[in-house]
Enzyme design. Structure first.
Site, PDB file in Angstrom:
ATOM      1  CB  THR A  24      -0.912   0.003   1.240  1.00 15.66           C
ATOM      2  OG1 THR A  24      -0.093  -0.153   2.423  1.00 15.66           O
ATOM      3  CG2 THR A  24      -1.915  -1.138   1.190  1.00 15.66           C
ATOM      4  CD  GLU A  25       4.935  -0.434   0.519  1.00 16.63           C
ATOM      5  OE1 GLU A  25       5.707  -1.212   1.100  1.00 16.63           O
ATOM      6  OE2 GLU A  25       3.984  -0.834  -0.206  1.00 16.63           O
ATOM      7  CB  VAL A  26       1.629   3.751  -4.576  1.00 14.55           C
ATOM      8  CG1 VAL A  26       2.889   3.145  -5.171  1.00 14.55           C
ATOM      9  CG2 VAL A  26       0.491   2.744  -4.592  1.00 14.55           C
ATOM     10  CG  PHE A  38       6.336   5.453   1.856  1.00 16.29           C
ATOM     11  CD1 PHE A  38       6.250   6.784   2.203  1.00 16.29           C
ATOM     12  CD2 PHE A  38       6.889   4.564   2.768  1.00 16.29           C
ATOM     13  CE1 PHE A  38       6.676   7.238   3.433  1.00 16.29           C
ATOM     14  CE2 PHE A  38       7.321   4.999   4.007  1.00 16.29           C
ATOM     15  CZ  PHE A  38       7.214   6.335   4.342  1.00 16.29           C
TER      16      PHE A  38
END
Length: 258
Positions: free
Chosen positions: A134-136, A140
């Site tokens: 889920t970084e985006v 991130f």
């Protein structure tokens, strides 16, 4: 203070447990350092042939914890560099460990938590577990895990997972090749235990280490160079004590215990 991790051994299997259930087993620098230390310990433990990574609580790991994310806002570039290198060392220590590493995922594995599972050699998960990066969604870049994931899943699936930030269920993760086995909640611990203990006595530890090394090298060099590496490895293995022992056992029709 409760220990962030636990290390136990049984029947030549080391169990490394993430122990932050109250924080959804989220990663912070202290936990990353502790996990790296334990994997190195397992790697050097002559009584251990298989390593199992698991977690207490309902979540395998939710990635970075909130306190850590808040701290990042005030980090210097040097702080960010040191932190990223530490995470790289953890992932690398798991991926290159000269022993079989099995992940026992009994809850959601998200972002960095999914990265931990992905670098293990074999992954068991319960049907309810969700997986994803889920970084985006918070600006991130899942940079480190991308290096491993593209080798494991290929470019298409890696892009699908990393660019969307979507979560997938265990059945989909299995179909994608992200995990290997799905086991029910009440059965997974016993399934992993049986698998790990079977592998601990049925395969040569030296062969596992060398095969992992060959697979790693084969993905980073040309096919021709890969075949040359395979020739060297074959020659090296055939003169080893493990190989001599294994062949003698096979020819004599004797049951071999490693």
């Amino acid at each position: 203070m409760t220990e962030l991790t636990q290390y136990t051994t049984q029947n030549r299997v080391a169990y490394i447990t993430i122990n932050r259930p109250g924080k959804r087993n989220a990663l912070n620098p202290e936990l990353v350092e502790s996990l790296t230390s334990l994997f190195l310990r397992a790697g050097h433990d002559e009584e251990v042939k298989v390593v199992v990574l698991k977690a207490d609580g309902e979540v395998f790991s939710a990635g970075a914890d909130l306190e850590y994310l808040q701290k990042l806002q005030n980090n210097s570039s040097q702080d960010d560099l040191e932190d990223t290198v530490a995470i790289k060392e953890l992932l690398w220590s798991i991926y290159t460990l000269p022993k079989l590493v099995v992940a026992q995922v009994e809850g959601h594995a998200i972002a960095g938590g999914c990265g931990l599972a992905a670098v293990c050699d074999v992954v068991y998960a319960v049907p309810e577990a969700k997986f994803g990066y889920t970084e985006v969604r918070i600006g991130f870049v899942p940079a480190l895990v991308a290096c491993f994931l593209v080798r494991k899943l290929g470019e298409g699936r890696t892009k699908e997972l990393l660019l969307s930030g979507d979560l997938i269920d265990a059945a989909t993760a299995s179909a994608y090749g992200l995990i290997n086995f799905v086991a029910e909640k009440g059965e997974i611990a016993n399934s992993v235990k049986n698998y790990a203990e079977r592998m601990a006595v049925s395969v040569s530890g030296q062969s596992v280490a060398l095969t992992k090394l060959l697979i790693h090298k084969a993905q980073n060099i040309s096919l021709e160079d890969s075949l040359e590496e395979a020739i060297k490895l074959n020659v090296q293995t055939r003169s080893s004590e493990d190989c001599k022992k294994g062949i003698a056992s096979f020819l004599n029709k004797e049951k071999l215990g490693w």
